[in-house]
Design an enzyme around this catalytic site. Structure first.
Site, PDB file in Angstrom:
ATOM      1  N   GLU A 751     -63.790  61.560 150.449  1.00 21.10           N
ATOM      2  CA  GLU A 751     -64.549  60.307 150.466  1.00 21.10           C
ATOM      3  C   GLU A 751     -65.866  60.494 151.205  1.00 21.10           C
ATOM      4  OE1 GLU A 751     -64.026  57.281 149.079  1.00 21.10           O
ATOM      5  OE2 GLU A 751     -62.246  58.038 148.037  1.00 21.10           O
ATOM      6  N   ASP A 752     -66.607  61.512 150.819  1.00 21.73           N
ATOM      7  CA  ASP A 752     -67.963  61.726 151.326  1.00 21.73           C
ATOM      8  C   ASP A 752     -68.051  62.110 152.792  1.00 21.73           C
ATOM      9  OD1 ASP A 752     -69.335  61.307 149.016  1.00 21.73           O
ATOM     10  OD2 ASP A 752     -69.297  59.136 149.245  1.00 21.73           O
ATOM     11  N   ALA A 753     -66.922  62.411 153.425  1.00 26.63           N
ATOM     12  CA  ALA A 753     -67.031  62.803 154.823  1.00 26.63           C
ATOM     13  C   ALA A 753     -67.665  64.193 154.906  1.00 26.63           C
ATOM     14  CB  ALA A 753     -65.666  62.808 155.470  1.00 26.63           C
TER      15      ALA A 753
END
Lengths: 1132, 348
Positions: A751-753
């Protein structure tokens, strides 16, 4: 052949064969343009126009004050000036002030407004010069600001950043921007369809005196005039008759004698007949009866007829001038409106409200002039009132009006409007909120972005798509990317890079010129000419000027005159063939932008011109004067054929675009390769670029802002754009070039981390400084007491300051460099307990009592004291400002973003040895998950990485300018030359196992921004803590150390699950459980085992209910509703 | 031309660079995995195969080949070099005065990152919670500098270099203040910053810094400033195999696909024939795979157990010392592990 000749006109074969030269560096016109216009020139121009020109006009319009009490008495303004900003040191001693001093001392950066007046005192006529009447907040970098014309060196002496754009005000120490307001154009006929499909026309007329809206509607085939001063819609025929056009033939002649037009208008004439109105007198009487009673304020009483005539002359279609009740021009205007509606009914070509040529932008100058005019009028009427009151009374001293001129009314009026943003002018029925905003100083870009912002008058809540969607006519004028998401989407817009907003200008010379070019005056026409098919109507700023037979010639000559410099470069002329009109505009608030003129298929600007420009022999103005470049507004743009590139020039082309990337605004200009990105990503970046921290100005360390974020080591981006250079983003950057590996790592990157390298953080990547301030004023009170600052309190035994006071200096103010912990005292202030003036007779204690009111530091993390400022503010009180500093290194949960709308939080921090490394031994600073790409389609980011990598290897910066920039092919060739893979994918070894990775990794530098959202400011948890006083429930919100709410939906889950005991525990026991005594007999609440109602304790039992529930019962009781509880044993 | 390897040998010993990915990345030569191969570990065999050649060494960099060892061990050396070989670095900064523009924390951070020339082997770790520091675990440095106007500057000078004195604070201004007997013990050690020209801060007249620093021993795992290397990494030895004779224009193109010196053209019977001269020089850009007609004529591989190490020291210790220190750290770790094991068995 004949045909060909016609097509190519009189061009010689050589001319036709000549290739169109490409002027390579025509973008250099852009810095030249920005040099003279600047990014916020619109604001400054508009303000300059106001304080130098408009304010004099306002004074002229309200020149004379007379009194009813004494016909001999008068006051006449001779002149008005706005001075240079200053500050009053002591009585009548002033000193020039710098903007930065105002920011620090919480003062207003304002200049005195002085007037020259002539007035009578008794029988004497007196002239007084330079009399102050109030103070005007001064826009920074305007003509009256101390900063104009200063060199960067002088700027630094004034503690000002030379790159700061100016264009804002400093009011009470706050920087305030008056946002550009978008409005529908005034004084223009707009034909549109209402919801039922009926066509109507409307005009919002506006002059200095009045503002009104006139509608023309069609009801059952008849035309009516609708105006809010008329109690019902007036038939149009009657209006015509009331304006002196009594003959039906004349009316029809004006409207048009075509068969279908006459047929459409016939019913309206019948209406007159029905109403038995044939003469002007009858018509005026009819209208007089329909006039809504206006508030009566003095003046001789008028008859209804006079009233009606007055109304027609001055209120309906105000902007059409009526001199001595000569209604000719107004009749023709009305006729044109009717004709428009009739024609629009036929083939359905209503006007587009959202078309940007129909929009005008209101700037600071215009808004302030409205405000000033209102205040000035109020000031004058106040003077008149005073004169009326005082003159009749016989006094020893003669009435001297100068003594009654109070400055504070105008001063406060201006200051309050700007500081609150509430523009309420009764005269114009204007009541706007949020006109001004505090200048966001999060980063340089956010400040710049705010200066180009345009807010619209539309309601945000309404669900309409028209005003929100991107209009083709906005091309080049407004940035297509920069708009917020959510409710204000499309309503808040931003100017493109080269947009200029016009100011008002004299129309006298234009009228003269138009008449000289063959325009026939409306007042000399019989009316029938208007509808001749060969005749075009000429409008000037919405007023009908006359008619012209050869409109081509008019338009062409007009443009030639403009290019030759005989008329202002911002006057626009355009033809509308469908309406058969020529529009000339010289009003303020139009958007325009410069274009290169193309003649005979060749652009006027040649390479030699550009050379001269770069050598400094030529300025942008010279380009204008030599008719190489000209400004086009939206309407004229529509009338031209503009080529985007040289190779697109055809024989019809009239203009050439200077540079295509100028269609983007300031914020979108930061994005490298935006033309490769999916469009919403650019929009997201525009919003995020404003949250990125970095540098805010060269004077950032001298500022004491409430909140300021700075980056410890900001860097210039490896991949830059032309816009970045033009707006000096390289000098005030906000971000760092991070080496990014696009790969999956550890699962903490979903999730885009992002995964960050610990060693990079150790070495200063993403390290930021957070500055906050604490403020304290020391006042003097009416009873001669004042606040005191006490030294630190000493511990009785050790003789050392107590912990809370351990950072205080002997003067009771904390000392710079100290570390402050939560709840420690910054300023040990005490306040007198009695601050009111004592009542007569009561004795004042000789020694005033003091109460401690310390300014304490609140924050979960410690801060350092950077700076302490002791000064005074405008009210002469002492002002102590303390600047607090925190240095933060990135941690898990901090937010980062690239320049492509790809934001992500830090999910994991990995030691360097665990990081993968490539053959050359490079470890990434950031690992980003490749799943971020397919759905976002930010190809620009991929190219940025390639260009950045090549740039690093080659030792130069690459360009990622929109619609241009370094080519991917060239960039990749560079990579090859340095022995890297063509596609930018490297052979990478895992740092954990030491074995190679199975995939090649896309690896290289990308410019990353650290966003202002940091976990440290957001993290919150509580076990026990404060409760609200009223309900005894836990408080709400992080700032109050509140509880975490178990909301309705969570409650529903628990109910659904049947976890009743958990519900009871969460909702009552852990919240506001309360023991109450309830009487089983009467069901009311008792108290300590006793029922007050039954006067017994027999049936009282004790139970636990939420306190809020008990409160509800009692509140119900207080309004005569008795809630009774029925008790039963639960095991029975 | 090299004789093509047998398939199993290739899987065991080579990493293959394909067009879209790397094949055979994991070592598979554990005992019993391949019938017919004896992969059991044997010291004698290891000694015979293991090689360590220093290729290049100067003051700060070292390039050496480590051959015949598993990736895990080679990686362990790299990791230890980065994170576990101790050095001395500024840890505590006592700021008595800082009137400069630079913030205390940022200045302290910058000071910390300056490499300090001091042999960490001669010092002890400082105990946790120990505030003072003694001669055996602390080096004290002082930075005391004040900027003034240059009295000899010409009147119309505008260059800060000419106008002011001491307006640039460099690492060379950090002066060693010996504690206890350090002055005698380290008389010729010349303790101080490795590089004298690291810009720490800029001052203007009247501004001054008065700072005392304590350098302590630490390891890179704790903070990157303790890392003794700028970087330490390795790459595998590239191996380029030409599967066919390549001549003429193709050979020319092939040559250009690799780093200079990898492939040279030889004159064989009047024809230019490509020949692999030194595959070590190749940077593995895989450019050849972009040429459709060439990509099937070459095999790009890397030798799985041939590590080309490159160690760049920060200048505190010579790189060869760092490598041997890294080996010592690993030995110490192994010994500790063995003792732990022994103690566990004893308890049982």
């Amino acid at each position: 052949m004949e045909l060909l000749k016609e097509d190519f006109g009189d061009m010689s074969p050589q001319q036709l064969a000549a290739p169109v030269d490409t002027v390579e560096e025509k973008w250099k016109l852009l810095p030249a343009f920005l040099k003279i216009k600047g990014l916020v020139k619109q604001h400054i121009d508009s303000f300059n126009y106001f304080i130098n020109v408009e304010i004099k006009k306002i004074m002229k319009a309200n020149e004379k004050i007379t009194s009813d009490a004494d016909p001999m008495w008068y006051l006449k303004y001779l002149n008005i000036y706005v001075g240079m900003p200053d500050v009053e040191e002591s009585f009548n001693v002033t000193r020039p002030v710098s903007p930065h001093e105002c920011r620090l001392r919480d003062m207003t950066y304002s200049a005195p407004i002085t007037v020259d007046i002539e007035y009578t005192r008794g029988s004497q006529r007196i002239i007084r010069n330079a009399l102050p009447i109030g103070r005007m907040p001064i826009m920074l970098r305007s003509s009256n600001c101390v900063l104009t014309g200063k060199t960067p060196m002088e700027f630094s002496k004034l503690n000002e950043c030379p790159l700061d754009p100016g264009g804002y005000f400093i009011v009470k120490g706050q920087e305030k921007v008056i946002l550009i307001q978008e409005q529908l154009s005034k004084n223009r006929i707009i034909v549109e369809q209402d919801r039922k499909g009926a066509v109507g026309a409307s005009v919002t007329s506006s002059t200095h005196e009045k503002k009104s809206r006139t509608n023309m509607i069609v009801k059952q085939g008849r035309f009516y005039l609708k105006h809010n001063t008329l109690s019902e819609d007036a038939p149009i025929g009657i209006i015509f008759k009331a304006m002196g056009v009594e003959s039906d033939q004349e009316i029809v002649q004006m409207i048009g004698t075509e068969e279908h037009v006459m047929a459409a208008f016939a019913p309206s004439l019948e209406e007159c007949q029905k109403a038995q109105i044939f003469t002007q007198t009858q018509a005026l009487k009819y209208i007089g009866n329909k006039v809504r009673r206006q508030r009566m304020w003095g003046g001789p009483k008028k008859t209804k007829m006079e009233e009606a005539r007055e109304l027609l002359a001055s209120t309906i279609l105000t902007h059409v001038p009526v001199k001595e009740f000569n209604f000719r021009a107004k009749c023709i205007y009305l006729a044109v409106m009717v004709r428009r509606v009739i024609l629009a009914q036929g083939n359905n070509k209503v006007d587009d409200r959202d078309y940007y040529g129909n929009k005008r932008l209101e700037l600071a100058g215009q808004l302030l002039s409205l405000l000033f005019e209102d205040l000035f009028k109020k000031f004058n009427s106040e003077l008149k009132k005073i004169a009326d009151q005082i003159i009749p009374k016989q006094r020893a001293a003669q009435f001297d009006v100068v003594k009654h001129m109070r400055q504070d009314q105008i001063t406060n009026g201006m200051v309050n409007a700007i500081s609150t943003g509430n523009w309420s002018l009764k005269r114009f029925k204007m009541d706007r909120q949020g006109v001004t905003q505090v200048l966001s100083r999060l980063s340089y870009i956010s400040a710049l972005g705010m200066m180009t912002r345009i807010s619209s008058q539309f309601e945000k809540t309404r669900k309409v798509s028209g005003p929100r969607s991107l209009q083709p006519s906005q091309w080049g004028m407004l940035c297509p990317s920069d708009t917020p998401e959510g409710e204000a989407c499309g309503l808040v817009k931003n100017l493109a890079l080269m947009t200029h907003i016009t100011t008002d200008m004299e129309d006298g010379p234009i009228i003269k010129l138009a008449f000289n070019l063959g325009v026939e005056d409306v007042n000399l026409l019989c009316g029938e000419e208007l509808s001749y098919p060969s005749v075009f109507i000429v409008f000037l700023n919405g007023n009908i000027l006359g008619v012209i037979r050869d409109h081509h010639k008019l338009v062409n000559t007009f443009r030639l005159m403009r290019r030759a410099g005989f008329i202002n470069e911002f006057v626009s002329i355009s033809t509308n063939v469908t309406d058969r009109c020529v529009y000339i505009s010289s009003d303020g608030g139009r958007l325009c932008r410069p274009y290169i003129i193309v003649k005979n298929g060749q652009p006027a600007v040649k390479n030699k011109h550009i050379e001269e420009l770069s050598q400094g022999y030529r300025s942008f103005e010279d380009f204008l004067h030599e008719s190489l470049v000209e400004y086009l507004d939206v309407n004229e743009e529509n009338d031209c054929s503009i080529a985007l590139y040289e190779h697109m020039i055809t024989k019809d082309t009239t203009h050439l675009e200077i540079e295509p990337f100028t269609l983007l605004g300031v914020c979108a200009g930061l994005i490298p390769y935006p033309h490769h990105n999916q469009s919403p990503r650019n929009t997201y970046q525009c919003a995020m670029g404003k949250q990125a921290m970095g540098t805010i100005g060269y004077n950032q360390r001298n500022r004491i802002d409430t909140l300021m974020y700075l980056l410890a080591y900001p860097q210039r981006p490896m991949v830059k754009t032309k816009t970045i250079e033009l707006i000096d983003f390289e000098k005030l950057p906000a971000g760092q070039n991070a080496t990014v590996a696009v790969m999956s790592y550890s699962g903490y990157d979903i999730e885009d981390a992002l995964v960050l390298n610990k060693a990079s953080l150790d070495r200063g990547f993403g390290r930021c400084l957070v500055y906050k301030n604490a403020k304290c004023t020391l006042r003097r009170y009416t009873n001669q007491t004042f606040d005191k600052v006490m030294g630190p309190m000493l511990d009785a035994e050790t003789r050392k300051p107590i912990w809370r006071h351990s950072i205080l200096d002997a003067d009771g103010i904390c000392s710079p460099g100290e570390r402050v912990e939560n709840k420690q005292v910054l300023v040990n202030k005490s306040m007198p307990t009695v601050t009111q003036t004592p009542l007569e007779g009561s004795t004042q204690p000789s020694q005033p009592q003091y109460r401690d009111v310390p300014i304490t530091y609140k924050g979960s993390t410690d801060s350092y004291i950077e700076k302490v400022m002791i000064s005074s503010n405008a009210e002469d009180a002492f002002l102590v400002k303390i600047l607090l500093r925190q240095t933060r290194r990135p941690e898990i949960g901090d937010k980062f973003s690239s320049r492509h709308g790809q934001k992500g939080v830090c999910g994991l921090i990995v030691p360097q040895e665990d990081m993968p490394f490539c053959d050359s031994g490079i470890c990434p600073d950031i690992i980003m998950n490749p799943h971020g790409y397919p759905s976002r389609m930010t190809v620009g980011k991929l190219i940025e990485l390639l260009a950045g990598k090549a740039g690093v290897l080659d030792g130069r910066f690459h360009y990622g300018t929109a619609f241009g920039g370094s080519k991917v092919k060239d960039v990749c060739e560079d990579l090859i030359r340095y022995g890297y893979n063509y596609q930018g994918k490297d052979f990478v070894t895992s740092g954990i196992t030491g074995e190679p990775l199975e995939a090649y990794i896309y690896f290289g530098p990308v410019y990353y921004q650290k966003l202002k959202h940091m976990v440290l400011d957001k993290m919150h948890a509580r076990a026990r803590g404060p409760r609200a006083v009223l309900t005894r429930q836990p408080t709400e919100g992080r700032s109050r150390d509140g509880g975490l709410r178990l909301g309705e939906m969570e409650r529903d889950c628990l109910i659904g699950y049947g976890a009743s005991m958990l519900l009871l525990e969460r909702l009552m026991i852990s919240s506001d459980a309360f023991e109450v005594d309830v009487c089983g007999q009467c069901g009311l609440l008792g108290y300590s085992g006793w029922c007050h109602y039954c006067k017994s304790s027999c049936h009282v039992s004790s139970l636990r209910i939420p306190y809020a529930c008990k409160l509800l019962f009692q509140e119900l009781q207080s309004m005569n509703i008795i809630p009774r509880l029925k008790l039963a044993r639960y095991n029975e | 031309m090299a004789v093509p390897m047998s398939n199993v040998d290739e899987i065991r010993d080579r990493v293959i660079l394909g067009e879209f990915g790397v094949r055979n990345v994991h070592s598979t030569n554990f005992p019993g995995n391949y019938p017919g191969y004896d992969d059991s570990w044997d010291l004698k065999k290891f000694k015979k195969n293991f090689r360590l050649d220093v290729v290049h060494m100067d003051e700060n960099t070292l390039e050496f080949d480590m051959v015949g060892i598993d990736a895990a061990i080679a990686n362990a050396f790299r990791r230890i070099l980065l994170a576990e070989v101790p050095t001395m670095a500024v840890e505590k900064v006592f700021i008595y005065n800082n009137t400069s523009i630079i913030q205390d924390e940022i200045l302290a951070h910058r000071l910390g990152l300056v490499p300090i020339k001091a042999d960490p082997r001669l010092f002890e770790y400082r105990n946790a919670g120990d505030e003072e520091g003694t001669e055996i675990d602390t080096i004290q440095l002082q930075l005391k500098i004040k900027c003034t106007r240059n009295p000899r500057a010409s009147k119309d000078a505008s260059d800060p270099k000419e106008l002011y004195l001491n307006h640039m604070v460099y690492s060379r201004d950090m002066k060693w203040v010996p504690i206890g007997n350090q002055a005698d013990v380290f008389a010729d050690a010349n303790i101080g910053p490795v590089h004298g020209d690291i810009l720490l801060a800029q001052l203007r007249p009247g501004q001054e810094l008065d700072i005392v620093m304590h350098c302590v021993k630490g390891i890179g795992k704790d903070h990157a400033k303790f890392s003794p290397v700028a970087t330490a990494s390795y790459r595998l030895l590239p191996e380029i195999t030409l599967l066919q004779t390549i001549e003429g224009e193709k050979a020319e193109r092939l040559k250009r696909c690799f780093s200079p010196g990898v492939i040279e053209l030889e004159d064989v019977n009047g024809k230019q024939v490509a020949k692999v001269i030194n595959s070590r020089l190749d940077t593995c850009s895989r450019e050849v795979l972009r040429h459709d007609d060439l990509k099937n004529l070459v095999k790009l591989g890397r030798v799985r157990d041939h590590f080309i190490f490159s160690v760049e020291s920060t200048g505190i210790l010579p790189p060869d010392v760092l490598v041997s220190e890294a080996i010592n750290v690993l030995i110490a770790k192994c010994q500790k592990f063995l003792t732990e094991l022994d103690s566990v068995t004893e308890m049982e």
